[in-house]
Design a protein around this motif. Structure first.
Motif, PDB file in Angstrom:
ATOM      1  N   ASP A 432       3.058  30.107  41.891  1.00 49.09           N
ATOM      2  CA  ASP A 432       1.619  30.150  41.674  1.00 49.09           C
ATOM      3  C   ASP A 432       0.926  30.223  43.032  1.00 49.09           C
ATOM      4  N   TYR A 433      -0.136  31.004  43.094  1.00 55.23           N
ATOM      5  CA  TYR A 433      -0.903  31.122  44.338  1.00 55.23           C
ATOM      6  C   TYR A 433      -1.838  29.926  44.479  1.00 55.23           C
ATOM      7  N   MET A 434      -1.815  29.273  45.640  1.00 58.42           N
ATOM      8  CA  MET A 434      -2.676  28.130  45.937  1.00 58.42           C
ATOM      9  C   MET A 434      -3.760  28.588  46.923  1.00 58.42           C
ATOM     10  N   PRO A 435      -4.966  28.865  46.432  1.00 57.89           N
ATOM     11  CA  PRO A 435      -5.982  29.508  47.272  1.00 57.89           C
ATOM     12  C   PRO A 435      -6.453  28.684  48.458  1.00 57.89           C
ATOM     13  N   ASN A 436      -6.286  27.369  48.415  1.00 61.68           N
ATOM     14  CA  ASN A 436      -6.782  26.544  49.521  1.00 61.68           C
ATOM     15  C   ASN A 436      -5.702  26.150  50.523  1.00 61.68           C
ATOM     16  N   GLY A 437      -4.537  26.783  50.426  1.00 61.66           N
ATOM     17  CA  GLY A 437      -3.511  26.611  51.447  1.00 61.66           C
ATOM     18  C   GLY A 437      -2.893  25.229  51.482  1.00 61.66           C
ATOM     19  N   SER A 438      -2.334  24.877  52.629  1.00 66.49           N
ATOM     20  CA  SER A 438      -1.642  23.595  52.755  1.00 66.49           C
ATOM     21  C   SER A 438      -2.586  22.507  53.227  1.00 66.49           C
ATOM     22  N   LEU A 439      -2.307  21.284  52.802  1.00 65.65           N
ATOM     23  CA  LEU A 439      -3.104  20.125  53.225  1.00 65.65           C
ATOM     24  C   LEU A 439      -2.986  19.919  54.730  1.00 65.65           C
ATOM     25  N   ASP A 440      -1.863  20.231  55.290  1.00 66.63           N
ATOM     26  CA  ASP A 440      -1.635  20.054  56.731  1.00 66.63           C
ATOM     27  C   ASP A 440      -2.676  20.826  57.547  1.00 66.63           C
ATOM     28  N   ARG A 441      -2.940  22.060  57.140  1.00 60.99           N
ATOM     29  CA  ARG A 441      -3.881  22.896  57.885  1.00 60.99           C
ATOM     30  C   ARG A 441      -5.298  22.324  57.805  1.00 60.99           C
ATOM     31  N   VAL A 442      -5.645  21.750  56.656  1.00 53.30           N
ATOM     32  CA  VAL A 442      -6.986  21.189  56.495  1.00 53.30           C
ATOM     33  C   VAL A 442      -7.119  19.875  57.261  1.00 53.30           C
ATOM     34  N   LEU A 443      -6.100  19.020  57.182  1.00 47.84           N
ATOM     35  CA  LEU A 443      -6.180  17.712  57.829  1.00 47.84           C
ATOM     36  C   LEU A 443      -6.227  17.807  59.347  1.00 47.84           C
ATOM     37  N   HIS A 444      -5.451  18.749  59.893  1.00 49.64           N
ATOM     38  CA  HIS A 444      -5.248  18.746  61.340  1.00 49.64           C
ATOM     39  C   HIS A 444      -5.921  19.916  62.050  1.00 49.64           C
ATOM     40  N   GLY A 445      -6.913  20.510  61.394  1.00 46.63           N
ATOM     41  CA  GLY A 445      -7.817  21.378  62.105  1.00 46.63           C
ATOM     42  C   GLY A 445      -7.450  22.815  62.280  1.00 46.63           C
ATOM     43  N   PHE A 547       2.788   9.663  54.361  1.00 45.02           N
ATOM     44  CA  PHE A 547       1.860  10.706  53.914  1.00 45.02           C
ATOM     45  C   PHE A 547       0.495  10.096  53.553  1.00 45.02           C
ATOM     46  N   MET A 548       0.488   8.954  52.870  1.00 46.45           N
ATOM     47  CA  MET A 548      -0.770   8.292  52.515  1.00 46.45           C
ATOM     48  C   MET A 548      -1.568   7.936  53.771  1.00 46.45           C
ATOM     49  N   LEU A 549      -0.888   7.391  54.759  1.00 47.69           N
ATOM     50  CA  LEU A 549      -1.574   7.036  56.007  1.00 47.69           C
ATOM     51  C   LEU A 549      -2.107   8.283  56.708  1.00 47.69           C
ATOM     52  N   GLU A 550      -1.330   9.350  56.690  1.00 48.15           N
ATOM     53  CA  GLU A 550      -1.741  10.595  57.325  1.00 48.15           C
ATOM     54  C   GLU A 550      -3.012  11.139  56.670  1.00 48.15           C
ATOM     55  N   VAL A 551      -3.091  11.098  55.348  1.00 44.87           N
ATOM     56  CA  VAL A 551      -4.265  11.605  54.629  1.00 44.87           C
ATOM     57  C   VAL A 551      -5.484  10.732  54.927  1.00 44.87           C
ATOM     58  N   ALA A 552      -5.291   9.420  54.962  1.00 43.16           N
ATOM     59  CA  ALA A 552      -6.416   8.514  55.191  1.00 43.16           C
ATOM     60  C   ALA A 552      -6.895   8.539  56.642  1.00 43.16           C
ATOM     61  N   CYS A 553      -5.950   8.670  57.572  1.00 40.68           N
ATOM     62  CA  CYS A 553      -6.300   8.556  58.998  1.00 40.68           C
ATOM     63  C   CYS A 553      -6.555   9.909  59.669  1.00 40.68           C
ATOM     64  N   GLY A 554      -6.066  10.990  59.065  1.00 36.78           N
ATOM     65  CA  GLY A 554      -6.231  12.293  59.693  1.00 36.78           C
ATOM     66  C   GLY A 554      -5.387  12.459  60.935  1.00 36.78           C
ATOM     67  N   ARG A 555      -4.366  11.641  61.118  1.00 38.84           N
ATOM     68  CA  ARG A 555      -3.467  11.720  62.272  1.00 38.84           C
ATOM     69  C   ARG A 555      -2.073  12.095  61.817  1.00 38.84           C
ATOM     70  N   VAL A 587      -9.412   4.825  59.681  1.00 38.04           N
ATOM     71  CA  VAL A 587      -9.794   5.897  58.760  1.00 38.04           C
ATOM     72  C   VAL A 587     -10.301   7.084  59.555  1.00 38.04           C
ATOM     73  N   ASP A 588      -9.974   8.282  59.111  1.00 37.11           N
ATOM     74  CA  ASP A 588     -10.345   9.525  59.784  1.00 37.11           C
ATOM     75  C   ASP A 588     -11.837   9.522  60.131  1.00 37.11           C
ATOM     76  N   PRO A 589     -12.190   9.645  61.435  1.00 31.97           N
ATOM     77  CA  PRO A 589     -13.616   9.623  61.814  1.00 31.97           C
ATOM     78  C   PRO A 589     -14.415  10.786  61.223  1.00 31.97           C
ATOM     79  N   LYS A 590     -13.728  11.836  60.749  1.00 32.80           N
ATOM     80  CA  LYS A 590     -14.439  12.960  60.126  1.00 32.80           C
ATOM     81  C   LYS A 590     -14.985  12.583  58.750  1.00 32.80           C
ATOM     82  N   LEU A 591     -14.516  11.457  58.202  1.00 32.89           N
ATOM     83  CA  LEU A 591     -14.989  11.000  56.893  1.00 32.89           C
ATOM     84  C   LEU A 591     -16.236  10.136  57.097  1.00 32.89           C
ATOM     85  N   GLU A 592     -17.387  10.722  56.907  1.00 29.95           N
ATOM     86  CA  GLU A 592     -18.638   9.995  57.108  1.00 29.95           C
ATOM     87  C   GLU A 592     -18.921   9.042  55.957  1.00 29.95           C
TER      88      GLU A 592
END
Length: 671
Positions: A432-445, A547-555, A587-592
């Motif tokens: 299946d095609y995933m239009p929004n790509g991988s979470l890694d690309r979104v989390l890490h810029g 993985f949970m920490l990575e998603v929450a912290c953005g690191r 927590v990821d500083p990008k999360l206002e």
């Protein structure tokens, strides 16, 4: 007389062992050999799908992707110039198609084949131990599927194997008539046939002969090779049979068996065997009729016999040609013998879907090859096509693992495998095609986007749900072994879906998994996996915690310290922040805007899942209950995370912190 063990129902392997030890069987009897004209009172070790049906030994029952083994119930203290003969019947699921065959084996232990795989491994080896000298195994295979990987000459052959399925000698199934001409036989004809295996310890010579049932042993053997079994086998061995099926299946039956470890095998009683053959005929669920050869005392004219022989040879040749054409077409279209639950695609369809794999359709690339976006011409469905290059780090084993495992799985938080294809040396998977790509690309810029807390928390819960399905709710246990942000893809609604099952392994509930080497990505690898190389549900839980920490912290799981250039583990960084009273500052500083209670839950649960002690980690079902707040996360301090299983306090803490019941497994072969 020989003590009897009833075999009318299949008993667990361990129970059979116990019964054997209680049976007053003398070693002298075993070392004098045996002869079974039927198996209703045979003393055997049986496992897999093997059973006694009537008076016949049924190694397989016609089910696809199955394995069956049967050994003589006592170990032979020594074998020298041994001899064995047995009568078998292979009844295919279709008149001209079946798989995979059976083998007479001599092995060091009765447990040596328990990790063996079906299909091309014939229930003798698995993908990791095949070819190992430590197998200490000799086999004569009756193979009904051609496998070029193992150098098979055709789809209907007999081979002599030592520690591998690449035969040291093989020949098309058949026999030499008294006048020296070769007469081919179809192993899947449904007719009874007889095999003789003779070994001379002085000359190290092994002869293998095959003939139709009731024919005399051919004067000229089908196979003759020099094999020094003294250097291959230990002094004490088990003798028996192994058999396996693939997507195409057969019923593999042994009608009679005689073995002598130090001389010529006793002749079989053909009068008694005729009744056993009738049992097979009655028990054959496919309704195929076992055809006996000419019976003694029958009167048939020479002209009729000649006509029948010519007609039989002609039909056999036609079957072989038809089977060859079928297998050639199957290889062209990529329709491998893989029970995957997914349809296959032609290379032409996939090339059309991607405009000839145009660079304009390229979504990304990595060590495995490239991924393209495609539009299927018939269904107008968008798909993602992973094109695995011949030089890929992801080889045939990983490719087949992903097809076999992911093709059967159905869950809203798992990437759906739609099919596969093979073209020359290229391997292709269609998802299946995933239009929004991988979470890694979104989390890490890599993308100029971010994901708000609502979607991040939803992604965490979704991947937890998918892992709970893999560990607890599917018909088998699947250990993913490579959970990380880059393997989580986002659909059009930003739901997370776990993909890339190339390293995954599966096993039955309540049994051990068997993996072979350290696998995964640094930063997500549990300490016991790095130290001992043991993959379990708990090692998946550890990776999910990171993985949970990575998603929450953005690191990333491992990040270089700006001050001194030293690498810092994300888990250590979060624990240090907690101990200094600033847990939520991670927590990821990008999360206002985020929900403090949910963020604290994710951070503490992530640390609990990544606890250094496996038994302290919660199972995925409990993780899901924490995340949806059906169960409150136990109140524990950061000091709990530094405890080891040797600490006196650990037992007290663990009582108040539900844990995952790990199944520690030795690494010995993939599924």
């Amino acid at each position: 007389t020989h003590p009897a063990i009833p075999e009318t129902t299949m008993l667990p392997h361990s129970l059979l062992l116990c019964l054997l030890f209680l049976t007053p069987t003398s070693a002298s009897y075993a070392n004098d050999g045996f002869a079974y004209d039927g198996f209703s009172h045979a003393m055997l070790l049986i496992d897999g799908v093997a059973s006694i049906a009537g008076r016949a030994l049924m190694l397989t029952d016609g089910a696809a992707q199955s394995v069956g083994h049967a050994y003589y119930g006592s170990r032979f203290d020594s074998i020298s110039s041994f001899s064995t003969t047995f009568v078998f019947i292979i009844t295919p699921s279709y008149s001209d198609l079946g798989g995979y065959g059976l083998a007479f084996t001599i092995s060091a232990t009765a447990d040596s084949l328990l990790d063996a795989l079906p299909s091309q491994y014939m229930g003798i080896f698995n993908s990791q131990n095949i070819g190992n000298v430590t197998n200490h195994l000799f086999a004569v295979e009756l193979d009904t599927i051609r496998n070029s990987e193992f150098g098979d000459i055709d789809a209907n052959h007999v081979g002599i194997d030592v520690n591998t399925l690449v035969s040291i000698n093989s020949h098309t199934a058949g026999y030499y008539t008294p006048n020296g001409t070769f007469s081919p036989l179809s192993l899947i004809s449904g007719k009874p046939m007889q095999v003789w295996v003779d070994y001379d310890d002085n000359s190290h010579h092994v002869n293998v002969s095959l003939a139709p049932y009731l024919e005399e042993k051919p004067q000229r053997p089908l196979l003759s090779s020099t094999v020094n079994l003294t250097s291959i086998l230990p002094s004490s061995v088990y003798v028996g049979f192994a058999s396996a099926t693939g997507t195409l299946s057969s019923i593999h039956s042994i009608i009679g068996w005689s073995f002598n470890p130090n001389g010529e095998a006793k002749p079989l009683n053909y009068s008694a065997l005729s009744g056993v053959i009738q049992d097979v005929r009655r028990n054959d669920q496919s309704g195929s009729q076992v055809q006996l050869g000419a019976q003694s005392g029958s009167h048939i004219s020479g002209g009729v016999i000649t006509t029948v022989v010519i007609l039989s040879v002609f039909i056999t040749i036609v079957i072989i040609i038809a089977l060859y054409v079928y297998m050639k077409k199957a290889r062209k279209s990529g329709e491998w013998e893989i029970d995957c639950g997914s349809s296959s695609f032609t290379y032409k369809d996939l090339a059309a879907a991607t405009n000839g794999f145009s660079d304009r359709m390229l979504l990304g690339k990595g060590g495995f090859g490239k991924v393209y976006k495609g539009l299927l011409q018939n269904s107008k469905q968008d798909v993602a096509i992973k094109r695995v290059s011949p030089e890929s780090k992801q080889g045939m084993k990983e490719f087949i693992a992903e097809i076999t495992i992911l093709g059967h799985l159905r869950h809203r938080n798992l990437v759906q495998l739609l099919g596969y294809s093979r073209h020359k040396s290229e391997l292709l998977l269609v998802y299946d095609y995933m239009p929004n790509g991988s979470l890694d690309r979104v989390l890490h810029g890599q993308d100029k986007r971010t994901v708000d807390w609502f979607h991040r928390f939803n992604i965490i819960k979704g991947i937890a749900s998918g892992l709970c399905y893999l560990h607890e709710d599917w018909e088998k246990v699947v250990i993913h072994r490579d959970i990380k942000a880059s393997n989580v893809l986002l659909d059009n609604e930003m739901n997370g879906r776990l993909g890339d099952f190339g390293l995954a392994r599966l096993h039955n509930h309540g049994t051990d998994a068997h993996t072979t080497h350290l696998a995964g990505t640094w930063g997500y690898i549990a300490p016991e996996l790095a130290r001992l190389g043991r993959a379990t549900k708990a090692t998946d839980v550890f990776a999910f915690g990171v993985f949970m920490l990575e998603v929450a912290c953005g690191r990333r799981p491992i990040q270089v310290n700006d001050s001194d250039g030293e690498p810092v583990l994300l888990t250590d960084w979060v624990v240090d922040a907690w101990e200094s009273g600033s847990l939520l500052k991670t927590v990821d500083p990008k999360l206002e805007d985020y929900v403090r209670e949910e963020a604290e839950l994710v951070l503490k649960l992530g640390l609990l899942c990544s606890h250094p002690v496996p038994s302290a980690r919660p199972c995925m079902r409990l993780v899901m209950q924490y995340l949806v707040k059906d169960v409150l996360l136990p109140d524990f301090q950061s000091s709990f995370l530094s405890l080891t299983s040797r600490d006196e306090e650990f037992g007290q803490h663990i009582l108040s912190c539900p844990s995952v019941a790990t199944t520690i497994t030795g690494l010995s072969g993939g599924r």
